[in-house]
Design a protein around this motif. Sequence first.
Motif, PDB file in Angstrom:
ATOM      1  N   ILE A  39      28.516  52.000  32.474  1.00 34.72           N
ATOM      2  CA  ILE A  39      27.971  50.654  32.553  1.00 34.72           C
ATOM      3  C   ILE A  39      29.069  49.723  33.061  1.00 34.72           C
ATOM      4  CG2 ILE A  39      26.885  48.744  31.316  1.00 34.72           C
ATOM      5  CD1 ILE A  39      25.149  51.136  31.125  1.00 34.72           C
ATOM      6  N   ILE A  40      28.768  48.966  34.096  1.00 32.33           N
ATOM      7  CA  ILE A  40      29.679  47.919  34.550  1.00 32.33           C
ATOM      8  C   ILE A  40      28.999  46.598  34.223  1.00 32.33           C
ATOM      9  CG2 ILE A  40      30.907  46.904  36.502  1.00 32.33           C
ATOM     10  CD1 ILE A  40      30.912  49.683  37.780  1.00 32.33           C
ATOM     11  N   ALA A  41      29.537  45.906  33.225  1.00 32.09           N
ATOM     12  CA  ALA A  41      28.902  44.714  32.685  1.00 32.09           C
ATOM     13  C   ALA A  41      29.854  43.531  32.718  1.00 32.09           C
ATOM     14  CB  ALA A  41      28.444  44.983  31.248  1.00 32.09           C
ATOM     15  N   CYS A  42      29.322  42.369  32.420  1.00 33.53           N
ATOM     16  CA  CYS A  42      30.133  41.157  32.358  1.00 33.53           C
ATOM     17  C   CYS A  42      30.906  41.143  31.042  1.00 33.53           C
ATOM     18  CB  CYS A  42      29.246  39.928  32.467  1.00 33.53           C
ATOM     19  SG  CYS A  42      30.158  38.370  32.525  1.00 33.53           S
ATOM     20  N   ALA A  43      32.049  40.451  31.057  1.00 32.43           N
ATOM     21  CA  ALA A  43      32.859  40.329  29.854  1.00 32.43           C
ATOM     22  C   ALA A  43      32.263  39.337  28.857  1.00 32.43           C
ATOM     23  CB  ALA A  43      34.272  39.880  30.232  1.00 32.43           C
ATOM     24  N   ASP A  44      31.193  38.677  29.222  1.00 26.98           N
ATOM     25  CA  ASP A  44      30.562  37.680  28.352  1.00 26.98           C
ATOM     26  C   ASP A  44      30.287  38.256  26.964  1.00 26.98           C
ATOM     27  OD1 ASP A  44      28.288  36.059  27.160  1.00 26.98           O
ATOM     28  OD2 ASP A  44      28.624  34.907  29.001  1.00 26.98           O
ATOM     29  N   SER A  45      30.672  37.510  25.942  1.00 25.04           N
ATOM     30  CA  SER A  45      30.569  38.006  24.565  1.00 25.04           C
ATOM     31  C   SER A  45      29.131  38.157  24.080  1.00 25.04           C
ATOM     32  CB  SER A  45      31.318  37.051  23.615  1.00 25.04           C
ATOM     33  OG  SER A  45      30.733  35.751  23.648  1.00 25.04           O
ATOM     34  N   VAL A  62      32.139  52.196  29.489  1.00 27.86           N
ATOM     35  CA  VAL A  62      31.877  50.791  29.798  1.00 27.86           C
ATOM     36  C   VAL A  62      33.092  50.099  30.397  1.00 27.86           C
ATOM     37  CG1 VAL A  62      31.158  48.560  28.864  1.00 27.86           C
ATOM     38  CG2 VAL A  62      30.196  50.673  27.917  1.00 27.86           C
ATOM     39  N   VAL A  63      32.849  49.387  31.495  1.00 29.46           N
ATOM     40  CA  VAL A  63      33.847  48.499  32.084  1.00 29.46           C
ATOM     41  C   VAL A  63      33.243  47.104  32.109  1.00 29.46           C
ATOM     42  CG1 VAL A  63      35.084  47.875  34.196  1.00 29.46           C
ATOM     43  CG2 VAL A  63      34.940  50.259  33.503  1.00 29.46           C
ATOM     44  N   GLY A  78      48.158  47.066  45.472  1.00 29.14           N
ATOM     45  CA  GLY A  78      47.600  46.136  44.498  1.00 29.14           C
ATOM     46  C   GLY A  78      47.140  46.878  43.268  1.00 29.14           C
ATOM     47  N   LEU A  79      46.623  46.131  42.328  1.00 27.82           N
ATOM     48  CA  LEU A  79      46.131  46.706  41.088  1.00 27.82           C
ATOM     49  C   LEU A  79      44.608  46.699  41.129  1.00 27.82           C
ATOM     50  CD1 LEU A  79      48.590  44.858  38.676  1.00 27.82           C
ATOM     51  CD2 LEU A  79      48.816  47.147  39.641  1.00 27.82           C
ATOM     52  N   HIS A  80      44.026  47.882  41.132  1.00 27.64           N
ATOM     53  CA  HIS A  80      42.578  48.026  41.322  1.00 27.64           C
ATOM     54  C   HIS A  80      41.939  48.573  40.045  1.00 27.64           C
ATOM     55  CE1 HIS A  80      43.267  47.257  45.586  1.00 27.64           C
ATOM     56  NE2 HIS A  80      44.228  48.157  45.551  1.00 27.64           N
ATOM     57  N   GLY A  81      41.822  47.717  39.051  1.00 27.96           N
ATOM     58  CA  GLY A  81      41.343  48.170  37.748  1.00 27.96           C
ATOM     59  C   GLY A  81      39.928  48.709  37.762  1.00 27.96           C
TER      60      GLY A  81
END
Length: 207
Positions: A39-45, A62-63, A78-81
């Motif tokens: 799952i690639i989701a928003c960091a929104d709490s 989950v990311v 670069g940093l590609h998290g």
Amino acid sequence: MRTPEELKEGYRAFRRGTYKHQSRLYEELGRGQDPDVMIIACADSRAEPADIFNAAPGQLFVVRNVANLVPPYETSAGLHGVSAAVEFAVTALEVKHIVIMGHGGCGGVNASLSAADDKPIGQFIAPWVSLLDGARDEVLKHGHDDNQTALEFAGVRTSIKNLMTFPFVKERVEAGTLELHGAWFAIALGELHWCDPQSGEFSVVEA
């Protein structure tokens, strides 16, 4: 939870409850993970993937980041998290599904719309949400009753499109061993919307 002490008390409750009843599961997970879904989701709490999908520990890889974005494939320094997480999920864990999940009232999407009014937000936020520039310009060009929601939907489609620029993703999708999906969560209503892979339109998942 607002303080470290409340976090610690939450941990104690976890030990007394969830962990006590699932200690064998955690013991197994301690030996490794084997999720089928990323799952690639928003960091929104307010939009917690494990809660929304009623998933147990170990079932979802989950990311979370601002506006649930996936950048296009690139090999520059670069940093590609996010790219690293996608690579690990696809090539090491061999997940079978990747779901991009947006949500209502996304602050990252709002930041993208603000940038269109020459009001960029944040030293790091503004460059990150520039990944939405193309989708945002299309949304504003056509004009919607709710540009925020329209761009939240378009952002999900953009990230799916960007996933297909990764050679190891494209290869597996074309081989039929990996599927890409889009979803959007309406926080106030607790409703999940799913993206039709053919039309790109979102519809409510029947509860």
